[in-house]
Scaffold this active site. Structure first.
Site, PDB file in Angstrom:
ATOM      1  CB  CYS A 124      -0.903  -0.064   1.233  1.00 50.69           C
ATOM      2  SG  CYS A 124      -1.646   1.485   1.710  1.00 50.69           S
ATOM      3  CB  CYS A 131       0.490   1.680   4.141  1.00 52.92           C
ATOM      4  SG  CYS A 131      -1.205   1.108   4.022  1.00 52.92           S
TER       5      CYS A 131
END
Length: 99
Positions: free
Chosen positions: A24, A27
């Site tokens: 991600c 993230c």
């Protein structure tokens, strides 16, 4: 992880849980921001990271549908949650408002 997770979020110190995934992009952007939050708040916050791919039952239990998702716990109660990246000052203000 399930048993220790319950013990961790049962703390009197607020616990910010970052549900993330290695793949991600947002993230990865959030990780250094959370480090800055921890550096600034020190012992007033615990921050733990949960990889949703390795902890699917836990992610499912807390209905994490997208990453990153941050959930703030204190004494086992969920106080706040949000998906996406927030800036350091926004996260600190949220944590401080739940002290």
């Amino acid at each position: 992880m399930k048993d220790s997770f319950g013990n961790i979020i049962d703390s009197k110190t607020p616990v910010l849980v970052d549900f993330y995934a290695d793949w991600c992009g947002p993230c990865k952007m959030l990780a250094p921001i959370l480090k800055q939050v921890k550096d600034e708040l020190a012992e007033n916050i615990k921050i733990i990271k949960i990889d949703v791919d390795k902890n699917q039952p836990l992610a499912s239990k807390y209905q994490v549908r997208g990453v990153p998702t941050m959930i703030l716990f204190k004494e086992g109660k969920q106080l706040w949650r949000q998906s996406g990246v927030l800036q350091k000052n926004d996260i600190i203000n949220i944590i401080n408002s739940h002290q």
